[in-house]
Design an enzyme around this catalytic site. Structure first.
Site, PDB file in Angstrom:
ATOM      1  N   ASP A  20       2.114   3.542   8.174  1.00  0.00           N
ATOM      2  CA  ASP A  20       0.910   2.814   7.820  1.00  0.00           C
ATOM      3  C   ASP A  20       1.173   1.453   7.177  1.00  0.00           C
ATOM      4  OD1 ASP A  20      -1.656   2.066   7.288  1.00  0.00           O
ATOM      5  OD2 ASP A  20      -2.288   4.046   6.647  1.00  0.00           O
ATOM      6  N   LYS A  75       1.778   4.566  -1.132  1.00  0.00           N
ATOM      7  CA  LYS A  75       1.205   5.704  -1.855  1.00  0.00           C
ATOM      8  C   LYS A  75       1.560   6.978  -1.089  1.00  0.00           C
ATOM      9  CE  LYS A  75      -3.266   4.663   0.186  1.00  0.00           C
ATOM     10  NZ  LYS A  75      -4.594   4.120  -0.030  1.00  0.00           N
ATOM     11  N   ASP A 131       0.838  -1.209   0.000  1.00  0.00           N
ATOM     12  CA  ASP A 131       0.000   0.000   0.000  1.00  0.00           C
ATOM     13  C   ASP A 131       0.871   1.257   0.000  1.00  0.00           C
ATOM     14  OD1 ASP A 131      -2.427   1.336  -0.021  1.00  0.00           O
ATOM     15  OD2 ASP A 131      -2.619   1.351   2.152  1.00  0.00           O
ATOM     16  N   ASN A 174       0.745   7.609   2.561  1.00  0.00           N
ATOM     17  CA  ASN A 174       1.364   6.762   3.584  1.00  0.00           C
ATOM     18  C   ASN A 174       2.842   7.078   3.797  1.00  0.00           C
ATOM     19  OD1 ASN A 174      -1.015   5.482   4.004  1.00  0.00           O
ATOM     20  ND2 ASN A 174      -0.571   3.743   2.660  1.00  0.00           N
ATOM     21  N   THR A 183      -8.243   3.313  -3.370  1.00  0.00           N
ATOM     22  CA  THR A 183      -7.848   3.601  -4.748  1.00  0.00           C
ATOM     23  C   THR A 183      -7.057   2.450  -5.370  1.00  0.00           C
ATOM     24  OG1 THR A 183      -6.541   5.054  -6.152  1.00  0.00           O
ATOM     25  CG2 THR A 183      -5.829   4.854  -3.878  1.00  0.00           C
TER      26      THR A 183
HETATM   27  N1  LIG Z   1       3.959   9.999  13.152  1.00  0.00           N
HETATM   28  C1  LIG Z   1       3.370  11.111  12.732  1.00  0.00           C
HETATM   29  N2  LIG Z   1       4.032  12.292  12.770  1.00  0.00           N
HETATM   30  C2  LIG Z   1       3.421  13.416  12.325  1.00  0.00           C
HETATM   31  N3  LIG Z   1       2.172  13.472  11.834  1.00  0.00           N
HETATM   32  C3  LIG Z   1       1.474  12.328  11.767  1.00  0.00           C
HETATM   33  C4  LIG Z   1       2.023  11.095  12.223  1.00  0.00           C
HETATM   34  N4  LIG Z   1       1.098  10.126  12.042  1.00  0.00           N
HETATM   35  C5  LIG Z   1       0.026  10.720  11.511  1.00  0.00           C
HETATM   36  N5  LIG Z   1       0.233  12.045  11.331  1.00  0.00           N
HETATM   37  C6  LIG Z   1      -0.723  13.001  10.777  1.00  0.00           C
HETATM   38  O1  LIG Z   1      -2.021  12.619  11.163  1.00  0.00           O
HETATM   39  C7  LIG Z   1      -2.821  12.350  10.020  1.00  0.00           C
HETATM   40  C8  LIG Z   1      -3.740  11.168  10.288  1.00  0.00           C
HETATM   41  O2  LIG Z   1      -2.947  10.029  10.448  1.00  0.00           O
HETATM   42  P1  LIG Z   1      -3.526   8.570  10.375  1.00  0.00           P
HETATM   43  O3  LIG Z   1      -2.353   7.659  10.235  1.00  0.00           O
HETATM   44  O4  LIG Z   1      -4.455   8.314  11.500  1.00  0.00           O
HETATM   45  O5  LIG Z   1      -4.346   8.694   9.063  1.00  0.00           O
HETATM   46  P2  LIG Z   1      -5.039   7.641   8.157  1.00  0.00           P
HETATM   47  O6  LIG Z   1      -4.546   7.951   6.776  1.00  0.00           O
HETATM   48  O7  LIG Z   1      -6.499   7.630   8.361  1.00  0.00           O
HETATM   49  O8  LIG Z   1      -4.374   6.329   8.629  1.00  0.00           O
HETATM   50  P3  LIG Z   1      -5.082   4.965   8.840  1.00  0.00           P
HETATM   51  O9  LIG Z   1      -5.450   4.519   7.461  1.00  0.00           O
HETATM   52  O10 LIG Z   1      -4.002   4.146   9.484  1.00  0.00           O
HETATM   53  O11 LIG Z   1      -6.235   5.222   9.752  1.00  0.00           O
HETATM   54  C9  LIG Z   1      -1.823  12.119   8.894  1.00  0.00           C
HETATM   55  O12 LIG Z   1      -2.394  12.450   7.699  1.00  0.00           O
HETATM   56  C10 LIG Z   1      -0.664  13.005   9.283  1.00  0.00           C
HETATM   57  O13 LIG Z   1      -0.878  14.311   8.800  1.00  0.00           O
END
Ligand SMILES: Nc1ncnc2c1ncn2[C@@H]1O[C@H](COP(=O)(O)OP(=O)(O)OP(=O)(O)O)[C@@H](O)[C@H]1O
Length: 329
Positions: free
Chosen positions: A210, A194, A192, A197, A228
């Site tokens: 991710d 992209k 995955d 991630n 997607t």
């Molecule tokens: N380790 C990190 N450091 C800085 N910002 C982060 C970090 N992890 C996530 N973020 C920010 O928080 C947002 C949400 O993260 P998250 O991983 O929950 O999103 P997601 O795409 O919905 O993932 P998932 O599919 O695992 O739920 C990201 O888009 C990013 O901007």
């Protein structure tokens, strides 16, 4: 410093990133993490680091709970919860705390996927893979203690710039290649890759985040796909068994997107995207250099076995031209 583990900072060392604004008094609103004492009866905690005996002989793995952290600004909103800047109180170590709601995970039926994600990400140690330092949970939430990526999503950078120049693209492609090679040596296929991630740390180094779709290599069977299709190889969208060569295809898709600004097989509907991927309908604009064009054509090959190997990437003229300082001579 960044490569050291949170557990190794428990002696109270502070780090440069601790200058970030993490207010101990951040007010918790409903549904958001509260300061100490929010743990429910079934709370539990795990430091995923299992220190090698030679490393910290007498230290037991540290067990965390919400009370160990000062919670700061929200960093982003995810599908199942939010991510906050946080600081571990004793070590002053700055992390990203990802808060997932159990009810939402259950509703979407992804608890199993999360367990796998934690299991896989916790065992990976690479400068271009976001570190999962540990996790803990309370009655309603699961908390992931993640390495903080100060420059956020690569996707947003790409949107801001439209497309990256060849040097910047090549450096990201090399970092991705190295992270994927490492995953493959651990028999992990990401599946995955992209822009959403991929995160950037303070120095602008790329971090794969991710691992929700990743699997251990022998189990890469046909799977139901969601989201997607743009980054998926022909063998996955055609529902065939597949192996770690799927990540080579995705590397090619990302390389194209870095250079051009859009993924190569983008189309108005899923049917047309499917057609373009399975036919490898690759159209490379003339502003892309001949060396990059040649490499894209070696990565985006329908027959997985005929794709360029990740091992051969560092010898490619495009990588050698732009990543000199990152390569051993
Ligand atoms: N380790 C990190 N450091 C800085 N910002 C982060 C970090 N992890 C996530 N973020 C920010 O928080 C947002 C949400 O993260 P998250 O991983 O929950 O999103 P997601 O795409 O919905 O993932 P998932 O599919 O695992 O739920 C990201 O888009 C990013 O901007």
């Amino acid at each position: 410093m960044a490569s050291r583990t949170l557990a190794s900072h428990m002696s109270g060392l502070s780090i440069a990133a601790a200058k970030e604004n993490v207010s101990p008094n951040s007010k918790a609103r409903d549904g958001e993490p509260r300061a100490a004492g929010a743990e429910g009866k079934d709370a539990g905690a795990h430091d995923v680091k299992r220190a090698a005996p030679s490393e910290v002989p007498s230290q037991k793995p540290r067990v965390f709970s919400l009370g160990d952290f000062d919670i700061g600004k929200p960093l982003g909103r995810g599908k199942f919860g939010n991510v906050y800047l946080a600081r571990e109180k004793r070590s002053q170590y700055v992390v990203a705390l990802k808060v997932l709601f159990k009810s939402q995970l259950q509703k979407a039926g992804v608890e199993h996927q999360l367990r796998r994600e934690i299991e896989i990400q916790a065992h990976l140690r690479h400068p271009n893979i976001l570190r999962l330092h540990g996790y803990f949970y309370d009655a309603n939430r699961v908390y992931l203690i993640l390495e903080y990526a100060a420059k956020g999503e690569l996707y947003k950078e790409l949107q801001k710039c439209g497309r990256f120049d060849e040097k910047r693209s090549a450096r990201y492609v090399l970092q991705l290649t190295r992270a994927l090679r490492y995953c493959h040596t651990k028999h992990v296929i990401h599946r995955d890759i992209k822009p959403e991630n991929l995160l950037l740390d303070l120095k602008g180094e790329l971090k794969i985040a991710d691992f929700g779709w990743s699997v251990h290599a022998p189990h890469a069977r046909r799977t139901t796909l969601c989201g997607t299709m743009d980054y998926l190889p022909p063998e996955m969208i055609e529902g065939q068994d597949h192996d770690d060569l799927v990540d080579v295809w995705s590397l090619g898709v990302l390389m194209y997107e870095f250079l051009v600004g859009t993924p190569p097989f983008e189309a108005s509907g899923a049917h047309e995207t499917y057609r373009r991927i399975t036919k490898v309908d690759l159209r490379i604009p003339s502003f892309v250099s001949p060396e990059a064009t040649e490499l894209l054509r070696k990565l985006l090959v329908k027959d997985a076995k005929a794709r360029l190997s990740l091992e051969a990437m560092e010898q490619q003229p495009w990588i050698r031209k732009h990543c000199g300082s990152m390569l051993s001579q």
